[in-house]
Write a protein that holds these residues in place. Sequence first.
Motif, mmCIF file in Angstrom:
data_model
loop_
_atom_site.group_PDB
_atom_site.id
_atom_site.type_symbol
_atom_site.label_atom_id
_atom_site.label_comp_id
_atom_site.label_asym_id
_atom_site.label_seq_id
_atom_site.Cartn_x
_atom_site.Cartn_y
_atom_site.Cartn_z
ATOM 1 N N SER B 61 -12.206 -10.174 6.066
ATOM 2 C CA SER B 61 -11.289 -11.081 5.373
ATOM 3 C C SER B 61 -10.894 -10.555 3.994
ATOM 4 N N VAL B 62 -11.855 -10.144 3.181
ATOM 5 C CA VAL B 62 -11.516 -9.797 1.791
ATOM 6 C C VAL B 62 -10.682 -8.512 1.684
ATOM 7 N N ARG B 63 -10.763 -7.646 2.702
ATOM 8 C CA ARG B 63 -9.934 -6.440 2.716
ATOM 9 C C ARG B 63 -8.443 -6.796 2.622
ATOM 10 N N GLN B 64 -8.064 -7.961 3.180
ATOM 11 C CA GLN B 64 -6.655 -8.351 3.223
ATOM 12 C C GLN B 64 -6.141 -8.844 1.859
ATOM 13 N N LEU B 65 -7.051 -9.089 0.911
ATOM 14 C CA LEU B 65 -6.656 -9.652 -0.384
ATOM 15 C C LEU B 65 -6.237 -8.585 -1.373
ATOM 16 N N VAL B 66 -6.748 -7.383 -1.176
ATOM 17 C CA VAL B 66 -6.513 -6.331 -2.171
ATOM 18 C C VAL B 66 -5.828 -5.120 -1.563
ATOM 19 N N ASP B 67 -5.081 -4.434 -2.407
ATOM 20 C CA ASP B 67 -4.547 -3.123 -2.068
ATOM 21 C C ASP B 67 -5.428 -2.090 -2.751
ATOM 22 N N SER B 68 -5.443 -0.888 -2.205
ATOM 23 C CA SER B 68 -6.197 0.198 -2.820
ATOM 24 C C SER B 68 -5.230 1.222 -3.386
ATOM 25 N N LEU B 69 -5.741 2.105 -4.226
ATOM 26 C CA LEU B 69 -4.876 3.145 -4.791
ATOM 27 C C LEU B 69 -4.299 4.007 -3.676
ATOM 28 N N THR B 70 -5.144 4.290 -2.668
ATOM 29 C CA THR B 70 -4.697 5.134 -1.564
ATOM 30 C C THR B 70 -5.068 4.459 -0.259
ATOM 31 N N ASP B 71 -4.578 5.007 0.842
ATOM 32 C CA ASP B 71 -5.003 4.549 2.156
ATOM 33 C C ASP B 71 -5.408 5.792 2.940
ATOM 34 N N ILE B 79 -5.629 11.273 3.343
ATOM 35 C CA ILE B 79 -5.421 10.259 2.318
ATOM 36 C C ILE B 79 -3.925 10.175 2.006
ATOM 37 N N VAL B 80 -3.385 8.955 2.061
ATOM 38 C CA VAL B 80 -1.931 8.763 1.899
ATOM 39 C C VAL B 80 -1.665 7.728 0.807
ATOM 40 N N PRO B 81 -0.425 7.675 0.278
ATOM 41 C CA PRO B 81 -0.117 6.757 -0.824
ATOM 42 C C PRO B 81 -0.220 5.278 -0.453
ATOM 43 N N GLU B 85 1.542 6.340 -5.932
ATOM 44 C CA GLU B 85 2.587 7.081 -5.210
ATOM 45 C C GLU B 85 2.155 8.513 -4.966
ATOM 46 N N LYS B 86 1.483 9.080 -5.996
ATOM 47 C CA LYS B 86 0.948 10.434 -5.856
ATOM 48 C C LYS B 86 -0.225 10.606 -6.797
ATOM 49 N N TRP B 87 -0.926 11.705 -6.641
ATOM 50 C CA TRP B 87 -2.101 11.950 -7.473
ATOM 51 C C TRP B 87 -2.343 13.435 -7.616
ATOM 52 N N ASP B 88 -3.059 13.807 -8.679
ATOM 53 C CA ASP B 88 -3.443 15.208 -8.895
ATOM 54 C C ASP B 88 -4.965 15.252 -9.000
ATOM 55 N N VAL B 89 -5.550 16.262 -8.368
ATOM 56 C CA VAL B 89 -6.986 16.461 -8.465
ATOM 57 C C VAL B 89 -7.210 17.817 -9.123
ATOM 58 N N SER B 90 -8.068 17.853 -10.131
ATOM 59 C CA SER B 90 -8.336 19.123 -10.815
ATOM 60 C C SER B 90 -8.998 20.084 -9.825
ATOM 61 N N ASP B 218 5.712 -6.346 -1.104
ATOM 62 C CA ASP B 218 6.636 -5.255 -0.786
ATOM 63 C C ASP B 218 6.081 -3.880 -1.141
ATOM 64 N N TRP B 219 4.754 -3.703 -1.110
ATOM 65 C CA TRP B 219 4.196 -2.411 -1.502
ATOM 66 C C TRP B 219 3.057 -2.016 -0.563
ATOM 67 N N GLY B 220 3.357 -2.214 0.731
ATOM 68 C CA GLY B 220 2.328 -1.922 1.730
ATOM 69 C C GLY B 220 1.990 -0.446 1.816
ATOM 70 N N SER B 221 0.883 -0.170 2.464
ATOM 71 C CA SER B 221 0.449 1.209 2.674
ATOM 72 C C SER B 221 1.497 1.961 3.481
ATOM 73 N N SER B 222 1.614 3.253 3.225
ATOM 74 C CA SER B 222 2.578 4.074 3.956
ATOM 75 C C SER B 222 2.216 4.182 5.436
ATOM 76 N N LEU B 223 1.006 3.716 5.816
ATOM 77 C CA LEU B 223 0.607 3.811 7.223
ATOM 78 C C LEU B 223 1.077 2.612 8.046
ATOM 79 N N TRP B 224 1.471 1.531 7.379
ATOM 80 C CA TRP B 224 1.774 0.309 8.120
ATOM 81 C C TRP B 224 3.120 0.393 8.828
ATOM 82 N N LYS B 225 3.211 -0.289 9.975
ATOM 83 C CA LYS B 225 4.437 -0.227 10.776
ATOM 84 C C LYS B 225 5.525 -1.101 10.168
ATOM 85 N N LYS B 226 5.141 -2.262 9.632
ATOM 86 C CA LYS B 226 6.135 -3.212 9.146
ATOM 87 C C LYS B 226 6.297 -3.074 7.638
#
Lengths: 312, 527
Positions: B61-71, B79-81, B85-90, B218-226
Motif C-alpha cells: 500500500s505505502v509504495r503507491q503514496l510516494v515516487d522515487s528518484l528513479t525506477d 535504472i530509469v528516470p 530526469e537524469k543523474w551523474d555518478v562519479s 503527471d510525473w509517472g515512472s518512465s516504465l508505466w504504460k499509462k
Amino acid sequence: MRRYLLKRFAQAIGVLWAAYTLSFVILDLLPGDPVSAMAGAGSDQAPIDPEQIARLQHQYGFDQPVPLQYLDYLGHALRGDFGTSVSTGRPVTDLLAEALPSTLALTGSGLLLGTLVGGSLAMVATWTRLRWLRQFLLSLPPLAVSMPIFWIGLMLVEVFSFQLELLPAFGNDGLRGLVLPAVALSIPVGAIVAQILAKSLLTALDQPYVETARAKGAGRVRIHLRHALRNASLPALTIVGVLAGQAMANSVVIETVFSRNGLGRVTAAAVTVQDLPLVQGVVVFGSLVFVTANLLVDLIYPLLDPRIVVAS
Amino acid sequence: MTPKATALAALFTAGTLLLSACTSDSDASQGGSGGTLTFAVGSDAGCVDPQQVGSNDTIYSVRQLVDSLTDQDPQTGKIVPWLAEKWDVSPDSTTFTFHLRKGVTFSDGTPLTAQVVKDNFEAVPNLGALAVLAQGYLAGVKDITAVDAQTVKIAFAQPNAQFLQATATHSLGILSDASVKKTPEQRCSDGVVGSGPFVLAKYVPNQSITLTKRTGYDWGSSLWKKDGEAYLDTVVFKIVPESGVRTGSLQSGQVDAIGAVGKADEAALKAAGVQLITRANPGVVFQLGLNNSRPVLKDLKVRQAILAAVDRQQIVDTVYPSGTQPATSILSHTTPGYTKQPALAYDPAKAKSLLDAAGWRAGSDGIRVKNGARLTLHVTWFANAATNQPALELVQQQLKAVGIDVTLKQAQIAQIVQIQKGGNFDALWGNVTRADPDILRTQFSTKLLNAYRIPEGPLQTVLAQQAAAADPAKRRPLVDQAQKLIVDNAYVVPVVELETELGVASKVQDLNFEASSRIQLHDTRLR
C-alpha cells in the motif's frame, strides 16, 4: 458490608499487580529484545547494523538493569502512564483506548448471548418432561466445549459468509460484523453456563424447600423460576466472572479469525515483537476487565444470598 | 414430533431467520469508471510511512503514496528516470548528482525541490528500528547538498554503487517537507504526504489502509504504460490475518486480490477462476548460512558435500508454491547481475565421496564419525514463513541420506541480532530481498557484520571492487565472480528462491510486479 467490599477491592488490586509483575517476568525471560524483533520482523531478514541496534536499545532503555526497568515501568503505570509502544511509537493508552471498545463489544455480546442461550438451554432441559429432549439438550454443552474456538470461527465464516453470503467475513464495521464473532465467542460461554446451571437446577429441584413449595400448591413454572433458579444461579454467576476472563483470552483467536481490531489483536502483535510497554498495558487492561467482572459478581452475591456478607 | 418440540423447533428457526434478515443487505457492487480495488493482506506493520516499513504486506500500500528518484525495470534491472530526469555518478561511485523533474508537487500542494530531497535523506538516520532498510541504503553518507532548486548531490565516504538502485526503492521514496518534519511516530500513525499516484485517505490500524487517486498526477515512472493519473479511484487494503479467510474472501468475491498465497490454496483459487501471479524475489535466496568458523565447517570438502547433498528440486516440488525455482546461484534469477552457477547441482554420490575424503566415515547408525565425533549440524530458523519448517525437514532427510545429522532449532525473530552477532549456530536459514547485487557485500563482507564468519580471501576484493564500479559493464563481471566464489567455496548453501504469489480476481488487469517483486498499481484497472 463495608468490610466485605474493602476485602474484595484489595483482592482486585492484588490480582492486577500480580498480573503486571508476572507478565514482566515472562517477557524478560523470553530470549531477544524488542528492537531486534522489530528490525527482523519484516518478511525476510534485512541486513542489520548491530551499532544501530545498540543505539536504539539505549534510546528505549532496554540496556538498563532489569529491576530498574521494572520499577520504572511500574512507577509510570501507577500514574496511569503506560509509556510508548516500541513498535508503533504511539502512547500505549491511546492504542488501548482505540482497541478496547471493539473488544468490549465483542466479549460483552458474546457473554450476554452465551449466558442467555446457555441459561435458556439449562432451563428448558430441566423443565421439560420429555426424556429425549432433555437428553438431547444436555448432550449439547459437552459437544460445544470440545470444539476449538478457531474452528468454530472458521466454520461460521465458511457457512454464513462464503457460502450463504449473509454476513461479512472480516472487519469491525457495525453490528453486521459483530454477529459471527459474537456467536463464535458465545458458544463456549453458553456451553459452560448451561452445564453448571443445569446441574445445580437439578440439585435444587431435589431440595426439601421445593417439596414444601410444591405442597403449598405452587405451580411448576413458579417453582422453577422463583425457587430453584434463585438458588441455582449462584454457581453459574460465579462461573460467568471466570468466563469473562476466558472470553478476553478467546478474543485473541476470534479477532484474528474475523480480522477485527481489538485488544486481542493488539496483544498478539505486541507479544510477537516483544513490545514490552504495550504488553504491560494490555495485561493491566485485560486484568482490569476480568477483575471488574468478578467484583460485580461479588457485589451481586449478597443480593441473591444475604448470608454471604455475614459469613465473610 | 410432539407439539412442544415442534413449537421449539419453529421458534429456533424463526430466530435464526430473524437474525439473518436484519443482516442481509449484502455487498454493494462497485460502480464508476475507475472503481475500487480491494486487496487483502495478512498483517499491518502499525506504520504507514514508506521510509520506515520493511514488511511486504504494508509496502504494497505505502509504495503507491510516494515516487522515487528513479525506477528499476523489472525485466532488465536497469535504472530509469522517475522524479529525477537524469543523474551523474562519479567514476569512483562516491558522488551521485540527481537532476529533478520540474513541476512535481506533493499532494499538499508544495513543490518537489532539491532541498526537500536533502531533508528527506538527512532525516533517515534518526528514524527508529523499523527503518533498517532506508538506514542501510544511506550508510556512510558524508554530505548532501542542494546545488540548486532542481539539483541534489549526495556524497559517500566510500564507493557505493548500490545507492543508485536504492533510490528506486520505496524506502527512499520522497516525502513532502511537512511530513519530513514530523516525528517518526507521527509519520507512522498519521501517515505521510507524498507525490505518488495515490493519496492516503484513511488508516485504521489492524483494519484497513485506504488510498484514493491523486488527481492531476503527471510525473509517472518512465516504465508505466499509462500517462497521467492512475485508473483506479480507490484502493482499499484490508488486513485479514487468517489465510483461509483471505482465500475464501477472494473466492466469494468479497475482495479482488490477496497477498501471500500458499501452495495449499492454489488449487481452490484456480478452480474459482482466480489469476495466480508470481515472481521470484530478487536478492539472496533462501540458504543454509554456514558458520565458517566452526571446526567442522572450516573444511571446504564438508561444506561442498552439504552443497551437493541438497536436492533443491525435491524441496521446491514438495513445499513451495508452483512456479518457485530452485536456487541456481546465491542470487535469485530476478536479481540484476545474476549468473547461473553450475556447481549448484544435486549429486549425493559426490557428497559422499567428499565426506569420505575429508575423513568422515559412516558409523553404525549411518551418521558419519571422525575422531569419535559425530557429524552433526544445528540449523537455526525463524518462524517468519510457513514454508521454513517443512523445507528444513526435507533438508534434514536429504543430509541424513549422506550421513549428516541435522537438528533443527527454532528461534524467535527477536533473537536474530544476537544470533548473527554471537555466532552461536552451525547454519542459519534465511533470505534477503534486494534488487541490487550489492546485497552480496552486505551479507558476505568481512568488514561488515559477517554473520557467517567468512575468512579473508579473494571474495573480499571482488565485493569491494563491484561496490566501486559505476559502469554496469565493468560491474557485471565482478558480480559474476563474487557469485562464483561464494558458491564454489560453499561459504553458504543456496537452496530455493523466494516466490511472491498473489491471487487476483479475473476482472483485475495489469496488477504488476515492480523490480523488487512488490506491486505497482498505477496501471491497474478493473474490467
